[in-house]
Design a protein around this motif. Structure first.
Motif, mmCIF file in Angstrom:
data_model
loop_
_atom_site.group_PDB
_atom_site.id
_atom_site.type_symbol
_atom_site.label_atom_id
_atom_site.label_comp_id
_atom_site.label_asym_id
_atom_site.label_seq_id
_atom_site.Cartn_x
_atom_site.Cartn_y
_atom_site.Cartn_z
ATOM 1 N N ILE A 80 46.255 43.361 56.866
ATOM 2 C CA ILE A 80 44.840 43.030 57.093
ATOM 3 C C ILE A 80 44.146 42.657 55.791
ATOM 4 N N SER A 81 44.922 42.229 54.817
ATOM 5 C CA SER A 81 44.337 41.925 53.503
ATOM 6 C C SER A 81 43.183 40.930 53.609
ATOM 7 N N ASP A 82 43.311 39.948 54.472
ATOM 8 C CA ASP A 82 42.255 38.941 54.607
ATOM 9 C C ASP A 82 41.111 39.416 55.493
ATOM 10 N N PHE A 83 41.230 40.599 56.027
ATOM 11 C CA PHE A 83 40.230 41.059 56.989
ATOM 12 C C PHE A 83 39.615 42.400 56.605
ATOM 13 N N ILE A 84 39.918 42.863 55.391
ATOM 14 C CA ILE A 84 39.404 44.163 54.989
ATOM 15 C C ILE A 84 37.879 44.152 54.893
#
Lengths: 236, 236, 236, 236, 236, 236
Positions: A168-172
């Motif tokens: 979820i790196s792009d959604f943290i």
């Protein structure tokens, strides 16, 4: 896909799988977020009826950030009981309407009873929803299949060993915003348990990320029960 | 010996331990087969009341193949609740009458709630049955001992690691016939889940046989709770 | 039946399964007791070479109480290594000669390494013994089948949950006598660990008895590996 | 992707993951099949040296059915030791050359020691292969990453609860053919253990299929060790 | 500290943690002993109402030996249900009044249902007690923190692997006296199950002592749930 | 107390229990830090011999921050073998000299083999050290007791569920400094695995802190083997 996420309190999904839901939404999947309890007892001063309304709005705000439908089953806090026919009927009704390709919910063991009851209720209702002669709320026809279930993390990851991870790196940041929508809860957790909620959420996501080599991640375990097993990954 | 087998739906015992029951019967033991649910929702078209009657007959036909007594506790499908005093009383009444040397039932974890509730109800009722001042259905005197319990396989063996096996190589055809008695269910499983029921049953028995070096077998785990532990094998 | 029991030190079988071996012997079965280590370091004052001889005699005395053959593989204490070809060959040689219907040994996890190495060596050697082209000590032909293995209790039962129990109520005094034969060890355990050995042994047997409703018992777990699984109970 | 499968004996991969390898190959992935032991003791009459050659040919024939490269590390049966530097060096050499995106091998617990040693050796060698100053067989540069490992089923599925399944319905006949290439082993297993090998393989695949709702399947568990965890499914 | 111990029947705490409570009391801590069931069915001849009174007196006598407050929640035997709001309210009321630094109760799995229900009820009530808007019996203000829970041994230690031990060597005689107060139960266990109660209790304590190198001990496991985890030992 | 911590590579103790060691040291306990491997292969460019020297200095610098004695057993990386008599003798020698009240080391399962071998070697050596006739390096007399062992966290906490926590909130900066001493490793981990080492260490400590309600913590599990069990908490 249609993805159904069922949490206990209005902020539990945001904590446990907010990033995964955001990711799924960004990929074009339809997300339905259900909270079973209305969170009416999650405060020291605000009275229950008022708080339930506030939290309903907070949940809707959080869901709107990813374009998810948000549904409350409106059970009072500490009163979630998987043995109640009415709750199963409500949940089965949602499942028949949403027809999820898979479901995310709490694991069977977690830090408090309501969470555990939600897990069991989802397990039961998603089976009942497929039985033609079972009458569920809403009058929808029976679901075609028993949906696979993914169990999200426990609170603070206690006693939980994930077997699947979602990057979820792009959604943290979206996840943090979703959690930030729950202002009443942020304050309550600080007062009730002395914890900085957003930092808490970020740290757990970062820890799960460390485990799988990503900046941030969420951990899951698939419910191992027939006929819910799959031969493909449904998580994003 | 008196052997009591308690399944959830009218065909569950035939699937999980039909061969073992046939073997026990062939050795001269008295077999009582109880199904807790009446199976009334196990079909797409046949209405519940009619189906319950059909399945009752199917169960009796299956039991008659091995000379077993067949009892229905007649709970509607999806409504089996181990927390209900009435169900425990009914089960305890059967136990007090049958006075089983051991009991076979579902394991505590299985693919649907009703199965799991039956497992818990059997655990509870078989203890209650031994308590003199507990009043159970039927008015029989208290049972003399807390019966050992063997848990049969889950559906499709998911999540189940047997610790005891019964060689049913000489009883596989009887087992298949017992299962074949459940014509309504054979069709329903095909429609509801797309599976060939008799082939399913045969394959699981063959797989359990491979594991223990026999043509066909059934797998079990003993309930590890005091005072149910034994120093002899009760399974045939 | 031929029963092979393989312990680590000269007194380990007496502690873990002495009652079961006595019972088997009383039923007319042939018992072979193997100790892998010679116990040469089990004392503070008596030098190793002398101690090994003393303990060999103690072991023979204990075995003679039940008419068992006693074999020492004569490995020095703290030097038992399941990875050594020689040890496997020696053990496989014994197995090929004895042709056991089943084997009793230490569980894979126990309180010290030598015990654990014995467990692994028995697992390996009893497979190797069945391979025709494997050359084992003694020149006996390959064994006809991979023998089932029962793991006896750990020392003091730590970390061990038995799934099978043997009633040794009629054999507890023989078991105590067998243990009493190990006078050097009785003293050493008292000095090294401050424990009253015979009382220790009796208490564990009594505790295992409480668990299964007998005056005295011993607990076991069957090794769950193909093709060692059985459809009958081999323990007495 | 580059997929490396490491089995113990020349037919173990065909039994445990033949369908999965066939499926991967059909999707255009590069498959390398390594057997660590040469299978030289897997027969009653054929002498070891001759048998090793026969089995090497059988393995190559099986691999050729799916276009896989087949490599033998040529350890004699019953002599596979994960603690031997030479074996780790050989395996690490293969890994550095193949540079697998993931590895399939035996689980850490299986029915015989050689299998378990292979599992441990693969775990160790795939880490060592990434260490620049570690010198491995073949002189290839260090691998860029510690490859994820999937553990395939145990023999007969004993003690194994898969968490991931691969649908091999379209590849069951290829899998059977791959296994049928091992004619020496088919006869040996029949003689040594009395089992019909091809039927055995088909039954286990069918059983695993039942569990996940497919005609045939293979079951796996991912090695849960850092930094091997993934956020995507690598199995086909 | 304030220590709250919640057992099912009037003698369960004496069996499972009597020595630990005695030790805590001797160190000056305040002990509250709650039994949830009134034990009214624990006899063959004495009628329930009369027995409940007798056992209440026995419990008070046992508690008085260590200066503990004794509270009965007065549920009839075989009717303890963690799903009942009233029971949770009663328990939460006690917790709010006592404000325990930690709680001792039954483990979630034990030999009979009532024990297991007590364990779940304690888990639930001790959380509910901290929620300000939850209304509990007695009108006390919400508890400040979710108390850590230690699970005591199962009956006869079946299925229980302690991770923490309490040395009760100096308190074994008090523990035996506490148990000896339950004369009705001593007779009933002898009649119902054929066991010598005091010897039973002493043997289990001696066995747990052997495991940790003490004359007598009691074993515990800490409930692993957020926010109950601690960074210090609370057991004496 | 005398506390012995045995890690594999020169930085493993700093990662897994640096805060706990710092806390113990601050309380006046004597700390001995042993690293078994010399870390000579932990770099891409620096050659092994040179690196071993660098890392030795880094380890000494880290230890000096808390006044701990630092010992290297100087095994080359990837060559740690618990089956080697020499390694056990070296470790037992250290144990006999230090006479630890308890030992901290790696858990039996971790992310790479050398770690796991250290865990097993410590288990074995700490038993051997108590055997009078066992000859260990250094010529010290046998240790008086088999020391309790606490297993520290795995790398990134994968597969590890702590049962005991140590609050290191006041020692997190010392822990970070200790880790910062390992400059070569910080760079290598970044190059080899792409991770920010100090942030990694801080995040895991923060996560373990969240679980037990502290700012920073470290998690442990006690080795459950006789006679290592204790009736008091030894961790600070």
């Amino acid at each position: 896909m249609n993805v159904l996420a069922v949490g206990c309190h209005p902020d539990d999904l945001e904590i446990g799988c907010g990033g995964t839901l955001a990711k799924l939404a960004s990929q074009g999947h339809e997300i339905t977020m259900v909270h079973v309890a209305n969170g009416n007892k999650g405060h020291k001063i605000i009275p229950p009826a008022e708080l339930a309304e506030i939290r309903e709005q907070e949940a809707k705000k959080a869901g709107s950030l990813i374009g998810a439908e948000v549904i409350s089953l409106n059970r009072p806090d500490l009163m979630v009981k998987s043995d109640q026919d009415e709750l199963i009927s409500l949940l089965a009704g949602v499942i028949r309407r949403v027809r999820p390709d898979f479901i995310i919910t709490h694991p069977p063991e977690d830090y408090m009873k309501d969470h555990m009851e939600v897990s069991r209720a989802v397990f039961d209702a998603s089976f009942a929803a497929t039985v033609p002669h079972y009458e569920a709320d809403g009058g929808h026809p029976a679901a075609a299949k028993v949906a696979p279930i993914y169990y999200m993390d426990t609170l603070a990851g206690v006693g939980f060993l994930p077997t699947e991870y979602v990057d979820i790196s792009d959604f943290i940041e979206v996840k943090i915003q979703m959690n930030d929508s729950h202002q009443s809860q942020i304050k309550w957790l600080y007062e009730h348990d002395g914890i900085d909620f957003l930092d808490f959420v970020r740290t757990v996501s970062k820890f799960r990320g460390l485990q799988c080599g990503k900046a941030y991640a969420e951990g899951f375990k698939q419910c191992q029960a027939w006929p819910r097993l799959t031969t493909e990954r449904l998580l994003p």
